[in-house]
Design a protein around this motif. Structure first.
Motif, PDB file in Angstrom:
ATOM      1  N   VAL A 286     -19.374 -42.280  20.080  1.00 20.34           N
ATOM      2  CA  VAL A 286     -19.733 -42.231  18.666  1.00 20.34           C
ATOM      3  C   VAL A 286     -20.768 -43.325  18.455  1.00 20.34           C
ATOM      4  O   VAL A 286     -20.521 -44.488  18.761  1.00 20.34           O
ATOM      5  CB  VAL A 286     -18.517 -42.452  17.746  1.00 20.34           C
ATOM      6  CG1 VAL A 286     -18.965 -42.500  16.289  1.00 20.34           C
ATOM      7  CG2 VAL A 286     -17.489 -41.365  17.948  1.00 20.34           C
ATOM      8  N   ARG A 287     -21.940 -42.939  17.993  1.00 15.84           N
ATOM      9  CA  ARG A 287     -23.027 -43.886  17.727  1.00 15.84           C
ATOM     10  C   ARG A 287     -23.352 -43.882  16.248  1.00 15.84           C
ATOM     11  O   ARG A 287     -23.221 -42.857  15.569  1.00 15.84           O
ATOM     12  CB  ARG A 287     -24.294 -43.495  18.499  1.00 15.84           C
ATOM     13  CG  ARG A 287     -24.136 -43.473  19.990  1.00 15.84           C
ATOM     14  CD  ARG A 287     -24.175 -44.876  20.553  1.00 15.84           C
ATOM     15  NE  ARG A 287     -24.231 -44.811  22.008  1.00 15.84           N
ATOM     16  CZ  ARG A 287     -23.659 -45.696  22.785  1.00 15.84           C
ATOM     17  NH1 ARG A 287     -22.986 -46.707  22.278  1.00 15.84           N
ATOM     18  NH2 ARG A 287     -23.748 -45.582  24.085  1.00 15.84           N
ATOM     19  N   GLY A 288     -23.780 -45.023  15.767  1.00 12.93           N
ATOM     20  CA  GLY A 288     -24.255 -45.130  14.396  1.00 12.93           C
ATOM     21  C   GLY A 288     -25.767 -45.025  14.372  1.00 12.93           C
ATOM     22  O   GLY A 288     -26.449 -45.671  15.171  1.00 12.93           O
TER      23      GLY A 288
ATOM     24  N   CYS B  39     -19.831 -37.085  12.763  1.00 11.69           N
ATOM     25  CA  CYS B  39     -18.462 -37.470  12.402  1.00 11.69           C
ATOM     26  C   CYS B  39     -18.370 -37.689  10.897  1.00 11.69           C
ATOM     27  O   CYS B  39     -17.451 -37.206  10.243  1.00 11.69           O
ATOM     28  CB  CYS B  39     -18.061 -38.767  13.102  1.00 11.69           C
ATOM     29  SG  CYS B  39     -18.113 -38.677  14.883  1.00 11.69           S
ATOM     30  N   SER B  40     -19.323 -38.477  10.373  1.00 15.73           N
ATOM     31  CA  SER B  40     -19.351 -38.767   8.945  1.00 15.73           C
ATOM     32  C   SER B  40     -20.679 -39.425   8.596  1.00 15.73           C
ATOM     33  O   SER B  40     -21.390 -39.915   9.469  1.00 15.73           O
ATOM     34  CB  SER B  40     -18.194 -39.686   8.550  1.00 15.73           C
ATOM     35  OG  SER B  40     -18.303 -40.935   9.217  1.00 15.73           O
TER      36      SER B  40
ATOM     37  N   MET C 259     -25.726 -44.484   6.999  1.00  9.97           N
ATOM     38  CA  MET C 259     -25.121 -44.811   8.286  1.00  9.97           C
ATOM     39  C   MET C 259     -24.484 -43.504   8.751  1.00  9.97           C
ATOM     40  O   MET C 259     -23.476 -43.054   8.185  1.00  9.97           O
ATOM     41  CB  MET C 259     -24.068 -45.911   8.169  1.00  9.97           C
ATOM     42  CG  MET C 259     -23.353 -46.191   9.479  1.00  9.97           C
ATOM     43  SD  MET C 259     -24.402 -46.782  10.803  1.00  9.97           S
ATOM     44  CE  MET C 259     -24.679 -48.456  10.270  1.00  9.97           C
TER      45      MET C 259
ATOM     46  N   HIS D 172     -22.628 -41.435  11.578  1.00  9.62           N
ATOM     47  CA  HIS D 172     -21.798 -41.561  12.781  1.00  9.62           C
ATOM     48  C   HIS D 172     -21.862 -40.226  13.518  1.00  9.62           C
ATOM     49  O   HIS D 172     -21.464 -39.201  12.981  1.00  9.62           O
ATOM     50  CB  HIS D 172     -20.353 -41.896  12.400  1.00  9.62           C
ATOM     51  CG  HIS D 172     -20.246 -43.141  11.614  1.00  9.62           C
ATOM     52  ND1 HIS D 172     -20.025 -43.163  10.252  1.00  9.62           N
ATOM     53  CD2 HIS D 172     -20.359 -44.435  11.985  1.00  9.62           C
ATOM     54  CE1 HIS D 172     -19.986 -44.403   9.837  1.00  9.62           C
ATOM     55  NE2 HIS D 172     -20.187 -45.204  10.860  1.00  9.62           N
TER      56      HIS D 172
ATOM     57  N   ASN E  61     -21.445 -37.969  17.326  1.00 10.64           N
ATOM     58  CA  ASN E  61     -20.975 -37.825  18.702  1.00 10.64           C
ATOM     59  C   ASN E  61     -22.190 -37.497  19.562  1.00 10.64           C
ATOM     60  O   ASN E  61     -22.904 -36.527  19.283  1.00 10.64           O
ATOM     61  CB  ASN E  61     -19.953 -36.690  18.809  1.00 10.64           C
ATOM     62  CG  ASN E  61     -18.675 -37.007  18.080  1.00 10.64           C
ATOM     63  OD1 ASN E  61     -18.092 -38.053  18.266  1.00 10.64           O
ATOM     64  ND2 ASN E  61     -18.248 -36.084  17.235  1.00 10.64           N
TER      65      ASN E  61
END
Length: 123
Positions: free
Chosen positions: A3-5, A43-44, A92, A94, A96
């Motif tokens: 998971v990267r921002g 993710c979000s 921001m 998030h 995968n």
């Protein structure tokens, strides 16, 4: 897979709904293209605005993008530290991904380019 921002930010000239929504879509589209991500990879998304932007929720524009209806989005206010960049929208995201940190493209548009010139990649 990690998971990267992914950071993103932009500014608008006016506190107007259409301008805020268009800026949010422009920023998200640029982030998507540069990082080769799709809604199902997300993710979000955490969205903040400065306190001088009250005409619209930027997340509204993202929710209306095709395929983004199920992506979790949340809006919040930026901490009002002075002097800060006015009329600013920040993301921001998030995601995968199999990309390394140094392969992530953080996107800063308009006046927001001044926020983090150290991590903005130019091509």
């Amino acid at each position: 897979m990690w998971v990267r921002g992914i950071r993103g930010a932009t500014t608008v000239q006016n506190n107007e709904e259409n301008e805020i929504l268009q800026a949010a879509v422009e920023l998200m589209n640029e982030l998507i293209v540069k990082n080769e991500v799709h809604p199902e990879d997300i993710c979000s998304v955490f969205v903040t605005t400065t306190q001088d932007l009250t005409a619209a929720f930027p997340a509204k524009a993202i929710r209306q993008m095709p395929g983004w209806e199920l992506v979790p989005l949340m809006c919040s206010l930026e901490i009002p530290v002075q002097p800060s960049l006015p009329k600013c929208i920040r993301f921001m995201v998030h995601v995968n991904t199999n990309k390394r940190q140094d392969e992530i493209h953080h996107i800063f548009l308009n006046e927001a380019q001044s926020l983090r010139p150290d991590i903005v990649k130019t091509e």
